[in-house]
Design a protein around this motif. Structure first.
Motif, PDB file in Angstrom:
ATOM      1  N   ALA A 101       0.827  -1.204   0.000  1.00  0.00           N
ATOM      2  CA  ALA A 101       0.000   0.000   0.000  1.00  0.00           C
ATOM      3  C   ALA A 101       0.863   1.257   0.000  1.00  0.00           C
ATOM      4  O   ALA A 101       0.612   2.198  -0.766  1.00  0.00           O
ATOM      5  N   TYR A 160      -7.155   1.450   3.892  1.00  0.00           N
ATOM      6  CA  TYR A 160      -6.172   0.388   3.651  1.00  0.00           C
ATOM      7  C   TYR A 160      -5.814  -0.344   4.941  1.00  0.00           C
ATOM      8  O   TYR A 160      -5.696  -1.576   4.957  1.00  0.00           O
ATOM      9  N   THR A 211     -10.697  -2.191  -4.338  1.00  0.00           N
ATOM     10  CA  THR A 211     -10.556  -0.879  -3.745  1.00  0.00           C
ATOM     11  C   THR A 211     -10.882   0.173  -4.765  1.00  0.00           C
ATOM     12  O   THR A 211     -10.705  -0.001  -5.955  1.00  0.00           O
TER      13      THR A 211
END
Length: 326
Positions: A194, A248, A325
């Protein structure tokens, strides 16, 4: 006694994991409304993405550095994965999604992006020259019916084709994210993925803006959220801290406590949260046919995922168990 304690521990972890998965879906789902609020005050989609990714890269990078304390050793293959992930899944998907919400309702744009599993299924079928299972084809057909309803193709209402194209581009980028995420990268922790992805994505958008490929325009005008006038800092900070960092982190926590497949199904509630935030903050609510179409699309995706996940053997590109996402 030990068995009972283990069972209670698993139940507790599943409960916490489900709460974290719902929190992740809700925070991701809020990004469309916040991004559109900035765009309506004069920001370009590229500027909103740059602030979102750049700010999140700083926070997630610090979190990754504290968590790993210099213990990270990455292979060249993993570095390439982070690079592609940042360019396509971060910069590409979010730029396409924010461009889509410029002219489409937030919920409609997200539903278009969520067609990624069906696009992957089509690609896999063409590549392997094999037909999917009948139940999978039925699920895919249901998503197409839903798409027609969402775009109101049966009515006289005109739909912005440019916005639709951007939404489908976001779906393609999300499909690449699915493929990347299902590969094994034992030396690539999710937090590093991430942090690295947001950093690469921010650098790509900044470079593209510097040479004029992606327009970057910012504004310091107040914006309107839920009929209240607020500083532009509110949606900008929300995009960074809530819609990206918190999203996240809670998503990673959910996957660690739940099976990936379970987490991915809970993540489908992102569409519902996106519609809810758009209604509450922007007074934007899809019509009855679009809501019915949304139900058809989500149901079709669930059918496709369940059927494909149950097959004993399938090409890598058809893995649909990754948490999406936006």
């Amino acid at each position: 006694m030990t068995t009972t304690l283990d069972r209670a521990s698993r139940v507790g972890a599943a409960r916490v994991g489900t709460i974290m998965a719902l929190t992740s879906a809700a925070t991701f789902g809020s990004s469309g409304a916040m991004g559109k609020a900035l765009i309506e005050t004069g920001w370009t989609a590229g500027a909103a993405v740059l602030v979102r990714l750049g700010g999140a890269a700083l926070v997630l990078g610090v979190a990754a550095a504290i968590s790993l304390r210099g213990r990270l050793r990455l292979r060249a293959a993993s570095l390439r994965t982070v690079l592609v992930y940042g360019v396509v899944a971060m910069a590409g998907a979010q730029l396409a999604f924010f461009n889509a919400v410029r002219t489409l309702d937030v919920g409609v744009a997200l539903l278009l992006e969520f067609l990624a599993p069906v696009l992957l299924l089509l690609w896999s079928s063409l590549r392997t020259r094999t037909l999917p299972a009948p139940a999978t084809m039925a699920g895919a057909a249901l998503t197409l019916v839903g798409l027609a309803l969402v775009l109101e193709l049966t009515s006289a209402t005109s739909v912005d084709l440019t916005g639709v194209a951007w939404g489908l581009a976001a779906a393609v980028c999300l499909g690449v994210f699915f493929v990347l995420s299902e590969r094994e990268h034992d030396d690539l922790p999710p937090l590093v993925m991430a942090a690295g992805g947001t950093a690469v994505g921010a650098l790509v958008i900044a470079a593209a803006g510097a040479i004029g490929i992606v327009p970057l325009a910012f504004a310091t005008l107040d914006t309107s959220l839920a009929d209240a006038t607020v500083s532009w800092l509110v949606p900008a900070a929300w995009l960074v801290l809530v819609s990206t960092v918190a999203a996240y982190l809670t998503g990673i926590g959910a996957v660690l406590r739940l099976r990936v497949r379970t987490a991915s199904f809970v993540a489908l509630t992102e569409v519902l949260f996106a519609v809810l935030f758009a209604w509450l903050l922007l007074a934007e609510l899809p019509g009855p046919s679009q809501l019915l179409g949304g139900i058809c699309i989500v149901t079709g995706i669930v059918v496709v995922r369940r059927t494909e996940s149950a097959r004993p053997s399938r090409p890598a590109a058809t893995s649909l168990d990754t948490v999406p996402t936006a």
